[in-house]
Design an enzyme around this catalytic site. Sequence first.
Site, PDB file in Angstrom:
ATOM      1  N   ILE A  24     120.950  69.172  63.251  1.00 56.53           N
ATOM      2  CA  ILE A  24     120.513  70.319  62.268  1.00 56.53           C
ATOM      3  C   ILE A  24     120.439  71.719  62.577  1.00 56.53           C
ATOM      4  CG2 ILE A  24     119.870  68.464  60.691  1.00 56.53           C
ATOM      5  CD1 ILE A  24     116.747  69.051  61.716  1.00 56.53           C
ATOM      6  N   GLY A  27     120.937  76.711  69.430  1.00 59.80           N
ATOM      7  CA  GLY A  27     120.985  77.943  69.594  1.00 59.80           C
ATOM      8  C   GLY A  27     120.115  78.274  71.069  1.00 59.80           C
ATOM      9  N   ALA A  28     119.553  79.231  71.182  1.00 67.29           N
ATOM     10  CA  ALA A  28     118.753  79.674  72.475  1.00 67.29           C
ATOM     11  C   ALA A  28     117.760  78.657  72.912  1.00 67.29           C
ATOM     12  CB  ALA A  28     118.221  81.028  72.403  1.00 67.29           C
ATOM     13  N   GLY A  30     117.608  75.438  72.504  1.00 65.29           N
ATOM     14  CA  GLY A  30     118.196  73.946  72.476  1.00 65.29           C
ATOM     15  C   GLY A  30     118.620  73.514  71.219  1.00 65.29           C
ATOM     16  N   THR A  31     118.753  72.225  71.101  1.00 60.61           N
ATOM     17  CA  THR A  31     119.423  71.634  69.702  1.00 60.61           C
ATOM     18  C   THR A  31     118.415  70.917  69.076  1.00 60.61           C
ATOM     19  OG1 THR A  31     121.438  71.016  70.899  1.00 60.61           O
ATOM     20  CG2 THR A  31     121.439  70.267  69.060  1.00 60.61           C
ATOM     21  N   ASP A 149     107.680  84.139  67.470  1.00 59.90           N
ATOM     22  CA  ASP A 149     108.979  84.402  66.898  1.00 59.90           C
ATOM     23  C   ASP A 149     109.325  83.725  65.565  1.00 59.90           C
ATOM     24  OD1 ASP A 149     111.807  84.288  67.646  1.00 59.90           O
ATOM     25  OD2 ASP A 149     112.020  82.168  67.976  1.00 59.90           O
TER      26      ASP A 149
END
Length: 308
Positions: A24, A27-28, A30-31, A149
């Site tokens: 789902i 990116g930076a 991880g999955t 973030d």
Amino acid sequence: MGCQSAYAYQAMAQEVQYEPVAQIGGGAYGTVYKARDRESGQFVALKSVRVQTDQDGLPLSTVREVALLKRLEQFDHPNIVKLMDVCASPRTDQETKVTLVFEHVDQDLKTYLEKAPAPGLPAHTIRDLMKQLVNGLEFLHSHRVVHRDLKPENILVTSRGQVKLADFGLARMYSCHMALTPVVVTLWYRSPEVLLQSTYATPVDIWSTGCIFAEMFRRKPLFCGESEADQLGKIFEVIGLPSEEDWPADVTLKRHNFSPQKPLPFPDHVPEICSKGEDLLKKMLSFDPLRRISALNALHHDYMKEED
């Protein structure tokens, strides 16, 4: 069975409990997988990071971050995503895979905004989302947690319109993971002090929240820079170039690198924002972090009290 092998065996048993059903996100950092808990049948979100370990094979900074997340869990805050489980399995002597198991929420704010029919979200919906977002943020800040973030992808929205902050407290864990992976992280929600690599604290999250607030009206990001300097330039086109006195002294990028700019009225960039909303946005997007409104004061701002 040795300590490390027992630890690995227990981690494998935990991981088997969760059956991935779909990817789902990625990116930076991880999955992310949607998975089913074989014991309860409910869906969860799995986020795995690879972290470096010390001489004893323990990922110490990760242990601290997870302990913090677990401590916050006892408060069961309505605007914070629930951390349900943690699995750790050694990959090598220097590296451990840590999988965090969170409650699964079907969509993030980015998707929610994309799905909103034209002309966009009604004013009362934006106000409700902002109240919940700032409420979750005030909870984190009151427990001395800086998200670091915040962006639409890290804000989850349930089918009933409940906002839940995700990925907080993981920044240090991720920075360790980022040392092991090629990384592209968006700059668009970063505060000026982070872009300038100056000292920072909780006001960084308020800046990001201001950017997200504007995006709820615009349905596209407010500042889309391609580098730290370009991002700052885009910011100054809207808020104006700060004075020499406001420019931090401890940074390599100097004020004279940017052309003089006067601030522009926020409604030029954020149409349909009301006057009280504009006042809150201005206070969130103050260049000087010490003058930026706090999450607690934002909760009590007149915009939040207004009825539609």
